[in-house]
Design an enzyme around this catalytic site. Structure first.
Site, PDB file in Angstrom:
ATOM      1  N   GLY A  55       1.984   1.873  10.987  1.00  0.00           N
ATOM      2  CA  GLY A  55       3.369   3.117  11.035  1.00  0.00           C
ATOM      3  C   GLY A  55       4.154   3.486  12.075  1.00  0.00           C
ATOM      4  O   GLY A  55       4.894   4.696  12.070  1.00  0.00           O
ATOM      5  N   SER A  76       3.156  -2.379  10.100  1.00  0.00           N
ATOM      6  CA  SER A  76       4.735  -2.109  10.035  1.00  0.00           C
ATOM      7  C   SER A  76       5.658  -3.759  10.198  1.00  0.00           C
ATOM      8  O   SER A  76       6.490  -4.220  10.881  1.00  0.00           O
ATOM      9  CB  SER A  76       5.526  -2.083  11.873  1.00  0.00           C
ATOM     10  OG  SER A  76       4.690  -1.057  12.606  1.00  0.00           O
ATOM     11  N   LYS A  78       0.271   4.098  -0.109  1.00  0.00           N
ATOM     12  CA  LYS A  78      -0.342   5.162   0.393  1.00  0.00           C
ATOM     13  C   LYS A  78      -0.032   6.430  -0.259  1.00  0.00           C
ATOM     14  O   LYS A  78       0.181   6.683  -1.315  1.00  0.00           O
ATOM     15  CB  LYS A  78       0.019   5.811   1.839  1.00  0.00           C
ATOM     16  CG  LYS A  78      -0.170   4.550   2.428  1.00  0.00           C
ATOM     17  CD  LYS A  78      -0.154   4.387   4.251  1.00  0.00           C
ATOM     18  CE  LYS A  78      -0.625   3.218   4.789  1.00  0.00           C
ATOM     19  NZ  LYS A  78      -0.179   2.944   6.032  1.00  0.00           N
ATOM     20  N   GLU A 125      -7.143   4.286   7.962  1.00  0.00           N
ATOM     21  CA  GLU A 125      -6.805   6.457   7.793  1.00  0.00           C
ATOM     22  C   GLU A 125      -7.784   6.872   7.259  1.00  0.00           C
ATOM     23  O   GLU A 125      -7.652   7.725   7.193  1.00  0.00           O
ATOM     24  CB  GLU A 125      -5.358   6.255   6.514  1.00  0.00           C
ATOM     25  CG  GLU A 125      -4.168   6.498   7.694  1.00  0.00           C
ATOM     26  CD  GLU A 125      -3.234   5.176   6.763  1.00  0.00           C
ATOM     27  OE1 GLU A 125      -3.001   5.362   5.167  1.00  0.00           O
ATOM     28  OE2 GLU A 125      -2.508   5.139   7.319  1.00  0.00           O
ATOM     29  N   ASN A 132       1.050  -1.009   0.046  1.00  0.00           N
ATOM     30  CA  ASN A 132       0.031  -0.074   0.108  1.00  0.00           C
ATOM     31  C   ASN A 132       0.824   1.243   0.244  1.00  0.00           C
ATOM     32  O   ASN A 132       1.705   1.794   1.089  1.00  0.00           O
ATOM     33  CB  ASN A 132      -0.608  -0.162   1.087  1.00  0.00           C
ATOM     34  CG  ASN A 132      -1.449   1.231   1.109  1.00  0.00           C
ATOM     35  OD1 ASN A 132      -1.707   2.229   0.305  1.00  0.00           O
ATOM     36  ND2 ASN A 132      -2.497   1.310   2.917  1.00  0.00           N
ATOM     37  N   HIS A 135      -9.495   1.131   5.274  1.00  0.00           N
ATOM     38  CA  HIS A 135      -8.645   1.410   5.216  1.00  0.00           C
ATOM     39  C   HIS A 135      -8.463   2.486   6.876  1.00  0.00           C
ATOM     40  O   HIS A 135      -9.394   3.143   6.719  1.00  0.00           O
ATOM     41  CB  HIS A 135      -7.362   1.891   4.674  1.00  0.00           C
ATOM     42  CG  HIS A 135      -6.111   1.859   5.251  1.00  0.00           C
ATOM     43  ND1 HIS A 135      -5.265   2.950   6.717  1.00  0.00           N
ATOM     44  CD2 HIS A 135      -5.070   1.076   5.069  1.00  0.00           C
ATOM     45  CE1 HIS A 135      -3.981   2.595   6.505  1.00  0.00           C
ATOM     46  NE2 HIS A 135      -3.690   1.520   5.826  1.00  0.00           N
ATOM     47  N   GLU A 143      -5.712  -5.175  10.804  1.00  0.00           N
ATOM     48  CA  GLU A 143      -4.808  -3.665  11.005  1.00  0.00           C
ATOM     49  C   GLU A 143      -4.885  -3.381  11.836  1.00  0.00           C
ATOM     50  O   GLU A 143      -5.607  -2.474  11.792  1.00  0.00           O
ATOM     51  CB  GLU A 143      -3.899  -3.518   9.666  1.00  0.00           C
ATOM     52  CG  GLU A 143      -4.582  -3.778   7.996  1.00  0.00           C
ATOM     53  CD  GLU A 143      -3.318  -2.439   7.150  1.00  0.00           C
ATOM     54  OE1 GLU A 143      -1.938  -2.978   6.768  1.00  0.00           O
ATOM     55  OE2 GLU A 143      -4.364  -2.056   7.144  1.00  0.00           O
TER      56      GLU A 143
END
Ligand code: PGA
Length: 255
Positions: free
Chosen positions: A173, A213, A11, A97, A9, A95, A167
């Site tokens: 991250g 991660s 991003k 985010e 991904n 996702h 996730e």
């Protein structure tokens, strides 16, 4: 046996020139890999260029999002049919985010997922709890809500085209990966939910990726877990060398 699935991904990163370069390096170094699925998800504006670079390679294309309608007065949106048109086979949906920054709800994600399936695009449905939810013992409730909400109104036949990505938000991250045991526990719970909602056969077949991660030094251990079928990789997918090693994970080397 479920076929392994490694997705990158990207991003909101990389210009067209950078995307072309990274995709070319992956094609050069991964063209012999044929026993696992490899997927990359560039930004919308690089999809066409990357599609051209990965043509005739084992690498497949994903978008990072789509809308729930096909055409019309929806300024700024991109529909699944247009993503198919530029060569995508997959679309990442829900996702964390987007859930956090764009306030996406399970209902909206489910509408998009159904539209993607209608169009022949396979959704990668992302789910996962925050640190606070984990610490308050709400993890199973949150995952339950996200799986049930995200997969609402699907038939068992449609589910065979869906991939789930677990996730944990606290691992995205941050450099903090879930331990192999924490990830396996969540994956086994998610597979159980799919069995309850649909049946044993689709639960056995659905691929559940771990994300948060994932790096060259932890992928082997994660992939050695019974219910972890692949990885959704953010940061490390932007470095060719790291992503190549992740794609070439070796369960036998797990520490
Ligand atoms: P990360 O991102 O690998 O940088 O933690 C994973 C993701 O958000 O899909």
């Amino acid at each position: 046996m479920r076929r392994s699935f490694i997705a990158g991904n990207w991003k909101l990163n990389l210009t067209n020139a950078e995307s072309r370069e990274l995709a070319s390096q992956l094609v050069t170094n991964l063209s012999d890999v044929n026993d696992r699925d490899i997927v990359i998800a560039p930004v919308f504006t690089s999809l066409t260029i990357v599609a051209e670079v990965i043509k005739n390679s084992p690498i497949q294309l994903a978008a990072q999002n789509c809308y729930s309608q096909t055409t019309g007065a929806f300024t700024g949106e991109v529909s699944p049919i247009l993503l198919k048109d530029v060569g995508c086979n997959y679309v990442i949906l829900g996702h964390s985010e987007r859930r956090q920054l764009m306030n996406e709800t399970d209902t909206f994600i489910n509408e998009k997922l159904l539209k993607a399936l209608d169009t022949g695009l396979s959704p990668i449905l992302c789910i996962g709890e925050t640190l606070q939810e984990r610490e308050n013992n709400q993890m199973l409730d949150v995952l339950g809500r996200q799986v049930k909400g995200g997969l609402d109104n699907l038939t068992a036949a449609q589910l065979t085209d869906v991939v789930i990505a677990y996730e944990p938000i606290w691992a995205i991250g941050t450099g903090k990966t879930a331990t192999n045991e924490q990830a396996q526990e969540a994956h086994s719970f998610i597979r159980g939910l799919v069995r309850e909602m649909f049946n044993q056969d689709v639960a056995d077949k659905i691929r559940i990726l771990y994300g948060g991660s994932v790096k060259p030094n932890n992928v082997d251990g994660l992939m050695a877990q019974a219910d972890i079928d692949g990885a959704l990789v953010g940061g490390a997918s932007l470095k060719a060398e790291d992503f190549i090693r992740i794609v070439r994970f070796e369960r036998g080397k797990a520490k």
